[in-house]
Design an enzyme around this catalytic site. Structure first.
Site, PDB file in Angstrom:
ATOM      1  N   ALA A 150       0.838  -1.201   0.000  1.00  0.00           N
ATOM      2  CA  ALA A 150       0.000   0.000   0.000  1.00  0.00           C
ATOM      3  C   ALA A 150       0.876   1.256   0.000  1.00  0.00           C
ATOM      4  O   ALA A 150       0.703   2.150  -0.842  1.00  0.00           O
ATOM      5  CB  ALA A 150      -0.922  -0.002   1.219  1.00  0.00           C
ATOM      6  N   CYS A 176       3.629 -12.811  -0.340  1.00  0.00           N
ATOM      7  CA  CYS A 176       2.919 -13.934  -0.976  1.00  0.00           C
ATOM      8  C   CYS A 176       3.883 -15.005  -1.473  1.00  0.00           C
ATOM      9  O   CYS A 176       3.491 -16.155  -1.666  1.00  0.00           O
ATOM     10  CB  CYS A 176       2.097 -13.424  -2.168  1.00  0.00           C
ATOM     11  SG  CYS A 176       1.222 -11.898  -1.818  1.00  0.00           S
ATOM     12  N   ARG A 197      13.349   7.237  -7.877  1.00  0.00           N
ATOM     13  CA  ARG A 197      11.988   7.763  -7.660  1.00  0.00           C
ATOM     14  C   ARG A 197      11.970   8.971  -6.726  1.00  0.00           C
ATOM     15  O   ARG A 197      10.894   9.493  -6.423  1.00  0.00           O
ATOM     16  CB  ARG A 197      11.061   6.659  -7.133  1.00  0.00           C
ATOM     17  CG  ARG A 197      10.981   5.515  -8.115  1.00  0.00           C
ATOM     18  CD  ARG A 197       9.883   4.541  -7.841  1.00  0.00           C
ATOM     19  NE  ARG A 197       9.981   3.426  -8.792  1.00  0.00           N
ATOM     20  CZ  ARG A 197       9.265   2.325  -8.757  1.00  0.00           C
ATOM     21  NH1 ARG A 197       8.359   2.175  -7.818  1.00  0.00           N
ATOM     22  NH2 ARG A 197       9.424   1.382  -9.655  1.00  0.00           N
TER      23      ARG A 197
END
Ligand SMILES: Cc1cc2nc3c(=O)[nH]c(=O)nc-3n(C[C@H](O)[C@H](O)[C@H](O)COP(=O)(O)OP(=O)(O)OC[C@H]3O[C@@H](n4cnc5c(N)ncnc54)[C@H](O)[C@@H]3O)c2cc1C
Length: 449
Positions: free
Chosen positions: A13, A44, A72
């Site tokens: 998130a 996962c 970034r």
């Protein structure tokens, strides 16, 4: 002066939001605070790391901290834990290197995830007893299996993590016992899926103990046994996978509203009861597309999607986080099982529907084409409106057809509309009528009476 966007939590998130916000606004100041070492990791993939199919833990990292910082331009601070939020002053208190400081924000995203539930069992602290929620825990399990070479393993909990870990331990040569206190594994997938999965688990030599509540673990320093009511079963390694709970406390003590599910309450934009405070991912509620009610289904795409949408919203382009159908898929050895929407008739009635369901078996490919496998499909619809409410698929291939059902749920389609979808066909991939369309056809007939 540039605005500051602060994200708490450096995984799905949080980092989706930070990355999207950066792409949309090169001038925004973006600070990402992560209490651990790892960021942007695929939890996962952990069962497959333990199994040995993923070589290194580093392979599970999608974007490195360096890339976030350099390419970034995100001020990513690892080992920085947010210990308090002051939504009135618009600051978070950060603890790092034994010191605390206040970090101001204009927009805040809480993406603190969830934690593995640790039942109050005796012996949880014995060597060889693990939960598996962080990469460090996966590493610890892997190390333990390597060094202690356990012969017998106990999995507590028959949810998807328990089943994936059963496969992982079996793949490492461990004799696996799986304990589930309910009558079936994979409760959210429904009984019809569970029965097929259970048969397959037994075929794979997993010792299933259904309707069996674990009471604790015993051993002298290291685990030696699982304690049941009136019985003791040997175990040299234990994985406790009884579910997760949202990390919502930080928000709750700050006066940020928490919903009935225990996760942070949000609106369609992921906004909390404070205009500039958002929440996304495993710590947050989302709206169920079938019931229209707040729901908490902690899964990866929900976190990624909501994070991305919030990243866009904070740069001035309000974007809904999307509703959820609880769409999930799990591999159990050679089998796949998937579910979406409302699969359980009682749950459908509770949500105000009058459910009608069908269960069919159909081949995954044209019946004459080599390699066809049987798929079992369940669809549930509302009698009065004909609206599709949910479904499940289980079989050895083609289980991701559940996405057709999920798409139909998002579109609010009726069973009749699903029956007449133009779905792809060629013998190696499907019968002429895709099994989902066939199931819809049978259900439409049942609805017509
Ligand atoms: C074994 C396993 C298998 C899974 N398999 C699947 C799967 O196959 N499919 C699927 O859809 N989902 C799967 N999931 C679930 C999926 O991993 C989560 O839904 C997803 O990671 C949620 O992302 P998130 O960013 O909300 O939370 P998280 O990934 O939990 O990240 C939250 C981050 O916040 C940090 N944090 C928490 N509190 C603070 C604080 N106070 N200050 C700073 N940082 C903080 C944490 O350290 C953490 O890094 C699996 C999970 C596990 C454990």
């Amino acid at each position: 002066m540039a605005e500051t966007f602060v994200v708490v939590g450096g995984d799905a998130a949080g980092m989706s939001a930070a990355s999207k916000a950066r792409r949309e606004d090169p001038d925004l100041e973006i600070v990402a605070l992560e209490k651990g070492e790892w960021v942007s990791y695929a939890a996962c993939g952990m069962p497959y790391y333990v199994k040995g199919e993923v070589e290194s833990l580093g392979d599970l990292v999608q974007v490195t901290p360096e890339t976030f910082r350099t390419e970034r331009d995100i001020d990513l601070r690892t080992n920085h834990e947010v210990v308090a939020i002051d939504p009135e002053a618009k600051t978070v208190t950060v603890s790092a290197d034994g010191e605390e400081y206040d970090q101001p924000y204009d927009h805040l995203l809480i993406g603190t995830g969830a934690h593995a539930i640790e039942p109050p069992f005796a012996g949880m602290d014995l060597d060889g007893v693990f939960t598996i929620h962080s990469l460090d825990e996966a590493d610890a399990v892997e190390d333990f299996v390597d060094e202690a070479e356990p012969e017998t393993g106990a999995i507590v909990g028959g949810g998807y993590v328990g089943i994936e870990m059963a496969e992982a331990l079996a793949g490492r040569g461990v004799d696996v016992h799986l304990y589930e206190m309910l009558p079936h594994v994979l409760q959210p997938f429904g009984e019809s899926v569970a029965e097929v999965v259970e048969e397959h688990l037994r075929d794979q030599d997993v010792n299933l103990h259904l309707d069996t509540a674990v009471e604790g673990f015993s051993g002298d320093g290291a685990v030696e046994a699982v304690e049941l009511e009136g019985a003791s079963e040997p175990a040299d390694v234990v994985i406790v996978g009884v579910g997760v709970a949202p990390n919502a406390e930080l928000a709750e003590v700050a006066g940020i509203e928490v919903g009935e599910t225990g996760a942070i309450a949000t609106d369609e934009y992921g906004r909390t009861n404070y205009d500039d405070v958002y929440a996304a991912g495993d710590c947050a509620e989302a709206t169920n597309v079938v019931t229209g009610e707040p729901d908490h289904v902690p899964l990866a795409l929900t976190a990624n999607r909501a994070g991305r949408a919030i990243g866009q919203t904070v740069t001035g382009d309000p974007t809904p986080v999307g509703e959820i159908a609880g769409t999930a898929i799990v591999k159990a050895f050679d089998l796949g099982a998937a579910r979406t929407g409302v699969v359980d008739e009682d749950a459908a009635r509770e949500a105000g529907f009058d459910p009608v369901s069908v269960e069919i078996d159909a081949p995954s490919r044209a019946h004459y084409y080599p390699g066809a496998e049987e798929l079992s499909i369940k669809l549930v619809a509302d009698r009065e409106s004909g609206r599709l409410l949910g479904g499940s698929v289980v079989g050895r291939e083609g289980v991701k057809r559940i996405d057709t059902v999920a798409t139909a749920l998002h579109a609010g389609m009726t069973v009749g509309e699903v029956e007449y979808l133009d779905l792809a066909y060629a013998p190696p991939f499907s019968p002429t009528w895709d099994p989902i369309a066939t199931a819809a056809k049978v259900l439409a007939g049942k609805l017509e009476g």
